[in-house]
Each structure stands twice: as C-alpha cells, then as structure tokens.
Write an enzyme that holds these catalytic residues in place. Structure first.
Site, PDB file in Angstrom:
ATOM      1  N   ALA A 274       0.763  -1.240   0.000  1.00  0.00           N
ATOM      2  CA  ALA A 274       0.000   0.000   0.000  1.00  0.00           C
ATOM      3  C   ALA A 274       0.799   1.298   0.000  1.00  0.00           C
ATOM      4  CB  ALA A 274      -0.950   0.000   1.189  1.00  0.00           C
ATOM      5  N   ALA A 275       1.987   1.327   0.611  1.00  0.00           N
ATOM      6  CA  ALA A 275       2.687   2.618   0.738  1.00  0.00           C
ATOM      7  C   ALA A 275       3.152   3.101  -0.637  1.00  0.00           C
ATOM      8  CB  ALA A 275       3.888   2.459   1.656  1.00  0.00           C
ATOM      9  N   GLY A 277       0.440   5.088  -0.421  1.00  0.00           N
ATOM     10  CA  GLY A 277      -0.965   5.199  -0.040  1.00  0.00           C
ATOM     11  C   GLY A 277      -1.866   5.905  -1.034  1.00  0.00           C
ATOM     12  N   GLY A 278      -1.333   6.234  -2.196  1.00  0.00           N
ATOM     13  CA  GLY A 278      -2.173   6.910  -3.199  1.00  0.00           C
ATOM     14  C   GLY A 278      -3.364   6.053  -3.596  1.00  0.00           C
ATOM     15  N   CYS A 392       4.241  -1.002 -12.149  1.00  0.00           N
ATOM     16  CA  CYS A 392       4.631   0.142 -12.990  1.00  0.00           C
ATOM     17  C   CYS A 392       5.859  -0.266 -13.802  1.00  0.00           C
ATOM     18  CB  CYS A 392       4.879   1.388 -12.152  1.00  0.00           C
ATOM     19  SG  CYS A 392       6.050   1.167 -10.806  1.00  0.00           S
TER      20      CYS A 392
HETATM   21  C1  LIG Z   1       4.460  -0.191  -6.089  1.00  0.00           C
HETATM   22  S1  LIG Z   1       4.599   0.193  -4.417  1.00  0.00           S
HETATM   23  C2  LIG Z   1       2.929   0.475  -3.960  1.00  0.00           C
HETATM   24  C3  LIG Z   1       2.415   1.845  -4.297  1.00  0.00           C
HETATM   25  C4  LIG Z   1       1.057   2.111  -3.682  1.00  0.00           C
HETATM   26  N1  LIG Z   1       0.089   1.090  -4.042  1.00  0.00           N
HETATM   27  C5  LIG Z   1       0.506   3.465  -4.061  1.00  0.00           C
HETATM   28  O1  LIG Z   1      -0.173   3.562  -5.083  1.00  0.00           O
HETATM   29  O2  LIG Z   1       0.777   4.443  -3.355  1.00  0.00           O
HETATM   30  C6  LIG Z   1       4.896  -1.365  -3.713  1.00  0.00           C
HETATM   31  C7  LIG Z   1       4.978  -1.327  -2.187  1.00  0.00           C
HETATM   32  O3  LIG Z   1       4.979  -2.675  -1.741  1.00  0.00           O
HETATM   33  C8  LIG Z   1       5.836  -2.764  -0.612  1.00  0.00           C
HETATM   34  N2  LIG Z   1       6.202  -4.174  -0.475  1.00  0.00           N
HETATM   35  C9  LIG Z   1       7.277  -4.826  -0.982  1.00  0.00           C
HETATM   36  N3  LIG Z   1       7.251  -6.114  -0.637  1.00  0.00           N
HETATM   37  C10 LIG Z   1       6.135  -6.303   0.109  1.00  0.00           C
HETATM   38  C11 LIG Z   1       5.580  -7.430   0.774  1.00  0.00           C
HETATM   39  N4  LIG Z   1       6.177  -8.628   0.718  1.00  0.00           N
HETATM   40  N5  LIG Z   1       4.431  -7.251   1.445  1.00  0.00           N
HETATM   41  C12 LIG Z   1       3.824  -6.053   1.517  1.00  0.00           C
HETATM   42  N6  LIG Z   1       4.339  -4.948   0.923  1.00  0.00           N
HETATM   43  C13 LIG Z   1       5.467  -5.076   0.221  1.00  0.00           C
HETATM   44  C14 LIG Z   1       6.964  -1.829  -0.974  1.00  0.00           C
HETATM   45  O4  LIG Z   1       7.667  -1.441   0.171  1.00  0.00           O
HETATM   46  C15 LIG Z   1       6.222  -0.682  -1.629  1.00  0.00           C
HETATM   47  O5  LIG Z   1       5.880   0.293  -0.707  1.00  0.00           O
END
Ligand SMILES: C[S@@+](CC[C@H](N)C(=O)[O-])C[C@H]1O[C@@H](n2cnc3c(N)ncnc32)[C@H](O)[C@@H]1O
Length: 457
Positions: A274-275, A277-278, A392
C-alpha cells in the site's frame, strides 16, 4: 566516504569553502554551492553505487532546488553523450576516468550547454572546485577539468549543438532498450523506439487527484479521466492544496487503473502493497462503506502510510507485514484485492532518469516475490471477488507472464473485463471492455503500467 542518504549534506564534513556562496554568483540564474554538492552526491550515488536518487534528495535546497533538479535531470538524461563528448579530448581516451572527474565534467558541460542563465564563471569554477573536492572529485584532474571546461565555455552554442547532435542511443543502457521494446511489442510498435525514448526524455509533468473541496486555480481536468487534474501551462505547483490534503499527486496511469468498472458488492478490501498510499486513498473514495486493510512490509513506509491516511481522513487498518505471510494467518477473504506489486519500475523512466543506470540484477527476486504475493492474494479472494494485479513496469515477466501462469494454475479465476477498451489498449477487436490494463506507451501520456483483473468463480 560517500553518504547513502543524500540529504541534508552534513556541513561538518564538507569543506567550508564549498559551503559558502561564491562571489561570482551574480548572474541572473545563480546556483548556490549546496545545490551543486547535492547534484554531485546524487550522481555519485547513481553511478558509483547503482542506487536510486531518494525522493527527498533536494529537500533542504529551497529555491535552489529548481536549478539543482534541472541540472541533475540533464546529467542523468544525457550522461552517455556527455561522456562520449569528453572522451576524444582526453590524452588516453581508452584509460578509465575516475567517477569524480566524470561527474565534475558532466555537471560543468551540462550547465554550459543547456542552462544559459548560469554564467561561464559559475559553471566552470564550481565544477573545478568540485574536481578538487577529495570526496566528490579527483584532485589530480583539477587542471584537466579546468582546461576542458574553459575551452568549451568559449562557444556555448557550438557546445550545445555538438552534444545535441550525438546519437540518443548513447544515453540508453541495454536495460532501457529492453524495457522500451517490451513497452512497444504488445502494440506492434517496435519501430517507434526512438519516439518513445524522446517522449521519456521530457521532464515529467505531475498529475493530481482531487480529494475534497474545490479545484484550486491553475489545475484543469484531464479529458476522459474524471477526478484527474493537471497543471495549466505556467501555473505554480499547488503545494498548499496538497499540504491541506485537498488533493494528492497521482500519475494518470494509476488513476486509470483504479477507474475499473465493478458493480458487485464490496464490503472488505485489501490493498496488499500500500505505501505511500495513493491507491489506498482512491480505494477508500470509491468504496466508502467498505472496510479497508492496507499492508506494507517496510516499517518506515508503513508508518508514513499510516500518517498520510490519517491526514487525508482515510479510515483504513494499516498493518506492517509481509502481505503473503499476513494473508496466511488472517483468516478472512476479501471482495476486492489490489496487488500493486513491488517491481523494477521500468515504467517510471520519465520520472526516474537514473533508472537506466541502476543495477538491475534483482529481477528474478522480484518476479518470484510477485508470484508469491499473487498466489497468496488469489487464495484469499472471496467467491465473486475481484483481484487487480498491477506493476509500474513494461517487462512481460513482471506482468503478462504472471497472468498466463495464473490462467493455467487457477481455473477458479476468470478474466474480469473492468477497463474500457481505449484506442491503443490491448483488447480483442470489437470489445468494449478489457481485463488487461496495458496503455499504449506513446498514445497514453502516463507512466508505463501493466495490470490485469480476475474474478473468482
Ligand atoms: C508499487 S509500491 C505500492 C504503491 C502504492 N500502491 C501506491 O499507489 O501508493 C509497492 C509497495 O509494496 C511494498 N512491499 C514490498 N514487498 C512487500 C511485501 N512482501 N508485502 C507487503 N508490501 C510489500 C513496498 O515497500 C512498496 O511500498
């Protein structure tokens, strides 16, 4: 020793000489020395360590951030041609050149060629100072840097013309060519690689999403994508509006991905990665009655996510955990799961001009993580529920390969045609909707994204 964290520059370890504004910075487009140091640190991080430029690398630069951003963007986007231009001017062109020298020269040449507001003095002298910096330069090459830049400064227009005339391919790495070919192949547009590269070399322009209240002056709607806003030509960046959570920055590809059409009841939603968080925020806006769980594995990112959602008034349970491990023990299923998976980010080339130069060896680790997360998400989709997977990235192994595998391995999941079949999107002829989110990289002005949607029978 170079610091990994580029910001702020630790004054205590920087020579005072370089921390003070220089007397010659009286031109109309001055560049303070801290800005140059930040740029040099960022270039060392990318070309020395293969690391990314942190989002907040220019946080403490104030007004100078504009010029630092312009200079860093030019050096990263035109690194190959800057190095190629220098090579024949060296006594022994085939001998390796220390990174400190390459950084000092690239920064000096980029200012002379493409930043006409920077004076010759500022461009040359500060680059020479940089070459003489024991951390960031290569002291024995101070004279060489001085000689090359002074000669180049004699005719800046000719320098720009020579640099511009060099082949664009010099600024690409093999990883970029692979990503661009992957972007174009599904649309049978392989012949348009140079056009795509040229588009991605333009500085990115931000898109926004309205969260509450009125649209501030200077922002206008993006046609065909309700809620998406972009800046009018010359309008200021709407920082106060963003700080007041009136809106958020969100690329139009993310917004289009979340404009899925789904009219089934949704009571429990999982945003598995989620981070920052958008997309969690958009999910909450789209399904106000549902309970929303947002997972994030990295503690700092999870903490920031929690804070951001609170500021925006989004009610979500934020859990810091590996999504697959958490799902294994959560004991519930979800009507809607968004898996915006960690990926190579090859689709964010325009926003991250350092991408071509990063080390890309962790792709196998990423694809197996994506598969692990996808399996766990599929296992926890409620009957009739919708799973959206997205990255992405243009690389097929991060997107379509997973879809093909899922089709074989999970007959309980069927494609869900939730996106309008736009011109340029991959869909069957005559179809009004598609289960595949794959915008055309040239006809769609957003980040490179791939996604697919499946429903559980
Ligand atoms: C593409 S970003 C997500 C962007 C977010 N959905 C947004 O639109 O703001 C992928 C996120 O997944 C997290 N991540 C990586 N491995 C993960 C895991 N095994 N479980 C949960 N989160 C994970 C990363 O730290 C990163 O923040």
């Amino acid at each position: 020793m170079l610091r990994r964290d580029l910001c702020p520059i630790p004054r205590a370890v920087r020579p005072c000489r370089l921390s003070q504004p220089q007397a010659f910075q009286d031109d109309g487009y001055p560049m303070s020395t801290p800005a140059r140091l930040h740029v040099a640190h960022a270039l060392h991080e990318v070309f020395g360590e293969g690391g990314r430029v942190p989002d907040i690398w220019d946080r403490d630069l104030g007004e100078d951030a504009h010029l630092a951003q312009a200079l860093l963007g030019l050096c990263l986007r035109r690194w190959g041609r800057l190095q190629a231009w220098v090579k024949p001017k060296l006594k022994d062109p085939d001998r390796g050149v220390p990174l400190g020298t390459r950084v000092s020269l690239a920064m000096g040449l980029a200012q002379l060629a493409w930043l006409p507001g920077v004076s010759d003095h500022a461009a040359v002298n500060e680059s020479v100072d940089l070459a003489a910096d024991r951390d960031l330069g290569f002291v024995p090459h101070k004279g060489l840097v001085n000689a090359i830049l002074r000669r180049a400064a004699k005719d800046r227009v000719a320098l720009a013309a020579e640099l511009d005339a060099l082949p664009a391919a010099l600024d690409r790495s093999p990883a970029v060519d692979r990503a661009l070919n992957a972007a174009l192949a599904p649309h049978r547009a392989e012949g348009e690689l140079e056009a795509l590269w040229a588009r991605l070399q333009q500085p990115p322009r931000p898109d926004f999403r309205l969260l509450k209240g009125d649209v501030p002056e200077g922002l206008v709607p993006v046609a065909g994508l309700p809620g998406c806003l972009c800046l009018e030509e010359g309008a200021p960046f709407p920082r106060p509006w963003l700080e007041a959570s009136g809106g958020m920055v969100q690329d139009r590809s993310s917004q289009a991905l979340l404009a899925y059409r789904w009219d089934q009841p949704v009571t429990r939603i999982l945003d598995a990665c989620a981070a920052p968080g958008g997309k969690t925020t958009t999910l909450a806006l789209r399904h106000p009655g549902a309970t929303l769980t947002a997972l994030e594995v990295h503690p700092k990112r999870a903490a920031r996510l929690r804070q951001t959602l609170q500021q925006r008034g989004v009610a979500a349970q934020v859990v810091q955990a590996d999504a697959a491990e958490w799902l294994e023990v959560c004991g519930v299923t979800f009507d809607l799961i968004l898996l915006d998976a960690p990926c190579s980010g090859s689709g964010t080339l325009q926003k991250h001009p350092e991408w071509p130069w990063l080390k890309h060896e962790d792709l196998p680790r990423l694809t197996s993580l994506q598969r692990r997360l996808l399996t766990a998400a599929a296992d926890h989709l409620a009957p009739g529920g919708l799973l959206i997977y997205a990255v992405c990235s243009w690389l097929p192994e991060e997107g379509l390969a997973h879809r093909e595998w899922l089709e074989q391995a999970r007959p309980d999941l069927v494609p869900a045609k939730v996106w309008p079949a736009r011109p340029g999107a991959t869909s069957e002829p005559g179809d009004e909707a598609t289960a595949l989110f794959q915008p055309h990289p040239l006809r769609w002005d957003g980040e490179g994204f791939q996604g697919f949607a499946v429903r559980r029978n």
